[in-house]
Write a protein that holds these residues in place. Structure first.
Motif, PDB file in Angstrom:
ATOM      1  N   GLN A 159       0.808  -1.219   0.000  1.00 24.76           N
ATOM      2  CA  GLN A 159       0.000   0.000   0.000  1.00 24.76           C
ATOM      3  C   GLN A 159       0.841   1.270   0.000  1.00 24.76           C
ATOM      4  O   GLN A 159       0.418   2.305  -0.494  1.00 24.76           O
ATOM      5  N   LYS A 194      -2.397  -3.226  -2.419  1.00 20.35           N
ATOM      6  CA  LYS A 194      -3.285  -2.505  -3.324  1.00 20.35           C
ATOM      7  C   LYS A 194      -3.093  -3.101  -4.707  1.00 20.35           C
ATOM      8  O   LYS A 194      -2.016  -3.601  -5.031  1.00 20.35           O
ATOM      9  N   GLU A 242     -10.675  -3.692  -1.526  1.00 14.82           N
ATOM     10  CA  GLU A 242     -10.056  -2.678  -0.675  1.00 14.82           C
ATOM     11  C   GLU A 242     -10.482  -2.822   0.782  1.00 14.82           C
ATOM     12  O   GLU A 242      -9.743  -2.429   1.684  1.00 14.82           O
ATOM     13  N   PRO A 302      -7.700  -5.546   2.557  1.00 11.34           N
ATOM     14  CA  PRO A 302      -6.506  -5.376   1.711  1.00 11.34           C
ATOM     15  C   PRO A 302      -5.431  -6.437   1.908  1.00 11.34           C
ATOM     16  O   PRO A 302      -4.530  -6.548   1.069  1.00 11.34           O
TER      17      PRO A 302
END
Length: 240
Positions: free
Chosen positions: A108, A123, A136, A139
């Motif tokens: 991320q 991500k 999301e 994650p």
């Protein structure tokens, strides 16, 4: 003839990958019919590094063969069909074009602390198909179809703080645990963290069990006496 030569090269690469798998089984003492040996952690790490380097070479060869095949098909009047756009997150849509899926995840952010017992958060950088799902809202988890076989590789660049002389490990945590065959952890020597950053690279195949659960969550878990500073991380999962 060009396409036939590509097929022969692919066959040769498959034999190389099989030999590397048997090399790992031998050093770990799990090769059927093989000699039981007592390898030291340093020897296991050395073999793992050798296998990783060869896998990187094989992946580069695969990219060259893919380009060669596309050129051959185009020259023969059989240009490959353009890939459809990826499906939105959620369950597989049933479209035949979505049967082979792949996902490329990155950390991320660059530069963060990864603590012992914690999962690595991601991500999505790129996704193909809809058979591999990531959201999301969760994650750290990747949702996989428990009836399919996947290739997995990750690269994590880490550095200290150095915490004692015990070893560290990164686990591929799959829930439920009986969904896929056992995946060995990646052990690393903490002595390397004293003076320079360390690159953790791991590749494996996820084989489904005979009677798996309907789906499975996959995540990466750190087992270490302290915390590591992660400079960058990436995770690739692709359907085979």
């Amino acid at each position: 003839m060009i396409i036939a030569s590509i097929a022969m090269e692919e066959l040769a690469l498959s034999h190389i990958l099989n030999a590397e798998g048997e090399k790992l089984q031998y050093i770990l003492g799990t090769l059927p019919g093989g000699q039981k040996i007592c390898a030291s952690p340093q020897e296991v790490l050395a073999v793992n590094k050798s296998v990783t380097q060869l896998l990187d070479t094989v992946m580069q060869s695969q990219m060259l063969l893919k380009g060669k095949l596309e050129k051959a098909l185009e020259a023969g009047g059989h240009a490959p069909t353009p890939e459809p756009p990826p499906c939105p997150g959620g369950p597989p849509c049933g479209n035949p074009s979505c049967r082979k899926s792949a996902i490329h995840l990155v950390s991320q952010c660059d530069g963060f602390s990864w603590d012992n017992g914690f999962l690595l958060s991601w991500k999505c950088r790129e996704r193909k198909g809809c058979g591999i799902r990531w959201k999301e809202e969760r994650p750290a988890f990747v949702d996989l179809d428990s009836e399919k076989t996947y290739g997995l590789d990750y690269t994590i660049n880490v550095r200290g703080p150095y915490c004692g002389d015990h070893a560290g490990a990164v686990f591929v945590r799959i829930t439920p645990c009986e969904t896929f065959q056992e995946v060995l952890p990646l052990y690393f020597s903490v002595n390397c963290l004293k003076c320079e950053p360390l690159t953790l690279h791991y590749s494996t195949i996820l084989f489904p069990q005979a009677h798996p659960a309907p789906c499975a969550d996959l995540a990466l878990l750190l087992n270490y006496g302290g915390s590591l500073f992660v400079e960058q991380a990436s995770l690739n999962i692709y359907e085979i």
